[in-house]
Design a protein around this motif. Structure first.
Motif, PDB file in Angstrom:
ATOM      1  N   VAL A 132      -5.919   9.465 -16.378  1.00 11.09           N
ATOM      2  CA  VAL A 132      -5.926   8.857 -14.812  1.00 11.09           C
ATOM      3  C   VAL A 132      -6.237  10.189 -13.953  1.00 11.09           C
ATOM      4  CG1 VAL A 132      -4.005   8.723 -13.257  1.00 11.09           C
ATOM      5  CG2 VAL A 132      -4.020   7.309 -15.087  1.00 11.09           C
ATOM      6  N   VAL A 133      -5.957  11.230 -14.287  1.00 10.86           N
ATOM      7  CA  VAL A 133      -6.305  12.660 -13.676  1.00 10.86           C
ATOM      8  C   VAL A 133      -7.740  13.004 -13.762  1.00 10.86           C
ATOM      9  CG1 VAL A 133      -5.465  14.184 -15.094  1.00 10.86           C
ATOM     10  CG2 VAL A 133      -5.555  14.695 -12.573  1.00 10.86           C
ATOM     11  N   VAL A 163      -3.290  10.428  -6.147  1.00  9.90           N
ATOM     12  CA  VAL A 163      -2.241   8.911  -5.958  1.00  9.90           C
ATOM     13  C   VAL A 163      -2.071   8.384  -7.366  1.00  9.90           C
ATOM     14  CG1 VAL A 163      -2.615   6.291  -5.309  1.00  9.90           C
ATOM     15  CG2 VAL A 163      -3.196   8.434  -3.788  1.00  9.90           C
ATOM     16  N   GLY A 164      -3.129   8.361  -8.159  1.00 12.77           N
ATOM     17  CA  GLY A 164      -3.025   7.996  -9.569  1.00 12.77           C
ATOM     18  C   GLY A 164      -2.195   8.632 -10.309  1.00 12.77           C
ATOM     19  N   THR A 165      -2.004   9.893 -10.479  1.00 12.08           N
ATOM     20  CA  THR A 165      -1.075  10.808 -11.110  1.00 12.08           C
ATOM     21  C   THR A 165       0.567  10.209 -10.700  1.00 12.08           C
ATOM     22  OG1 THR A 165      -2.643  12.747 -11.142  1.00 12.08           O
ATOM     23  CG2 THR A 165      -0.420  13.246 -11.440  1.00 12.08           C
ATOM     24  N   VAL A 166       0.559  10.409  -9.459  1.00  3.72           N
ATOM     25  CA  VAL A 166       2.024  10.007  -8.892  1.00  3.72           C
ATOM     26  C   VAL A 166       2.381   8.499  -9.301  1.00  3.72           C
ATOM     27  CG1 VAL A 166       3.486   9.654  -6.633  1.00  3.72           C
ATOM     28  CG2 VAL A 166       1.950  11.633  -6.995  1.00  3.72           C
ATOM     29  N   PHE A 168       1.230   6.776 -11.877  1.00  7.58           N
ATOM     30  CA  PHE A 168       1.526   6.583 -13.079  1.00  7.58           C
ATOM     31  C   PHE A 168       3.070   7.327 -13.595  1.00  7.58           C
ATOM     32  CE2 PHE A 168       1.409   8.214 -17.612  1.00  7.58           C
ATOM     33  CZ  PHE A 168       1.014   7.038 -18.305  1.00  7.58           C
ATOM     34  N   PHE A 169       3.064   8.474 -13.129  1.00 11.92           N
ATOM     35  CA  PHE A 169       4.424   9.229 -13.679  1.00 11.92           C
ATOM     36  C   PHE A 169       5.556   8.342 -12.987  1.00 11.92           C
ATOM     37  CE2 PHE A 169       8.012  11.956 -11.877  1.00 11.92           C
ATOM     38  CZ  PHE A 169       8.410  12.410 -13.317  1.00 11.92           C
ATOM     39  N   GLN A 176      11.541   3.514 -17.518  1.00 12.89           N
ATOM     40  CA  GLN A 176      12.500   4.163 -18.418  1.00 12.89           C
ATOM     41  C   GLN A 176      13.923   4.257 -17.963  1.00 12.89           C
ATOM     42  OE1 GLN A 176      11.747   5.487 -21.458  1.00 12.89           O
ATOM     43  NE2 GLN A 176       9.884   4.882 -21.283  1.00 12.89           N
ATOM     44  N   MET A 177      14.047   4.422 -16.736  1.00 11.14           N
ATOM     45  CA  MET A 177      15.335   4.385 -15.839  1.00 11.14           C
ATOM     46  C   MET A 177      16.009   2.698 -16.222  1.00 11.14           C
ATOM     47  SD  MET A 177      15.177   7.069 -12.685  1.00 11.14           S
ATOM     48  CE  MET A 177      15.239   8.647 -12.950  1.00 11.14           C
ATOM     49  N   ARG A 178      15.085   1.822 -15.704  1.00  8.37           N
ATOM     50  CA  ARG A 178      15.415   0.520 -16.045  1.00  8.37           C
ATOM     51  C   ARG A 178      15.589   0.047 -17.318  1.00  8.37           C
ATOM     52  NH1 ARG A 178       9.952  -2.235 -12.998  1.00  8.37           N
ATOM     53  NH2 ARG A 178      10.889  -2.145 -10.957  1.00  8.37           N
ATOM     54  N   ARG A 179      15.073   0.856 -18.304  1.00  8.56           N
ATOM     55  CA  ARG A 179      15.660   0.388 -19.753  1.00  8.56           C
ATOM     56  C   ARG A 179      16.868   0.973 -19.951  1.00  8.56           C
ATOM     57  NH1 ARG A 179      10.391   2.046 -23.544  1.00  8.56           N
ATOM     58  NH2 ARG A 179       9.005   0.540 -22.560  1.00  8.56           N
TER      59      ARG A 179
END
Length: 248
Positions: A132-133, A163-166, A168-169, A176-179
């Motif tokens: 991505v970066v 933008v891509g890095t932010v 993706f993260f 993960q928080m949804r899980r």
């Protein structure tokens, strides 16, 4: 995705391929709600063919991830090392498309072979976060070395890297928080899901890969590439607001 062997005798590979493909067709997981059209309808299908091929030859999921990284980062390196020409654009686009399809295939191989693991998921995300970066930065280097247009165009890949890095993260962290909260995001059924997938096409990594076919026409390529980056930036802003409100 562990490294447990799934080797298949050569004489059974053709039969194993057909069986593996049939099993994949019957057991496709539900697409993520934010999956755009190319990723959902094209890349997953390409990944299915490659997964059946890899499984029939006894490749592990991690080995498929390695092949994905090899194809992707070879294409990325060429962007920085060679001048922008028609043939370079075709080669880079082909390598990036192949790498993206193999990125879809590794998880499918893991499901087929029963070798899914957190280590395999971690490896897959590390490769994804690196590409991505490095992709926009390699393009920036190539344009700086060989490009004939003004330096102002270099701001586009620079913005894309941020933008891509932010994105993706934030996307991985939100999932993960949804899980952890016991919730997931799934695609809308029917026409609503198809419409959403089409509207998200400008943010699709697969479309970005294909756009490199225009690399030999610098002004056209940078105009299309710039439009994709602007659309992705707008999507990021909207998504960050939505995800923050959801988690709050």
């Amino acid at each position: 995705m562990t490294e447990r062997s799934t080797a298949v005798p050569p004489g059974e590979r053709s039969r194993s391929y057909r069986e593996a493909y049939a099993r994949l067709v019957a057991a496709q997981k539900t697409a993520a709600r934010g999956a755009p059209a190319y990723s959902r309808y094209v890349n997953r299908r390409l990944g299915r063919f490659l997964a059946a091929w890899a499984y029939s030859r006894g490749l592990s999921p991690n080995q498929v991830t390695g092949l994905s990284a090899l194809a992707t980062f070879t294409g990325i390196a060429l962007l920085a090392l060679l001048p922008q020409t028609l043939w370079l654009g075709a080669v880079v686009a082909a390598l990036l498309v192949l790498g993206y399809a193999l990125d879809s295939a590794d998880g499918q191989v893991a499901r087929l072979s029963g070798t899914s693991s957190q280590a395999g998921e971690w490896l897959d995300h590390v490769v994804d976060s690196t590409k991505v970066v490095t992709l926009p930065l390699a393009l920036l280097v190539g344009l700086a070395r060989f490009g004939e247009l003004g330096d102002g165009w270099l701001l586009i890949p620079l913005l894309h890297a941020v933008v891509g890095t932010v994105l993706f993260f934030a996307m991985i962290l939100t999932e993960q928080m949804r899980r952890a909260r016991g919730t997931t995001s799934v695609a809308e059924p029917g026409a609503a899901g198809r419409l959403r997938a089409l509207l998200l096409v400008p943010t699709d990594y697969g479309v970005l890969c294909v756009s490199f076919l225009l690399l030999g026409f610098p002004l056209v390529f940078l105009s299309v590439y710039g439009l994709l980056v602007v659309c992705t930036t707008l999507f990021l802003v909207a998504a960050l607001v939505k995800w923050f409100r959801e988690l709050a």
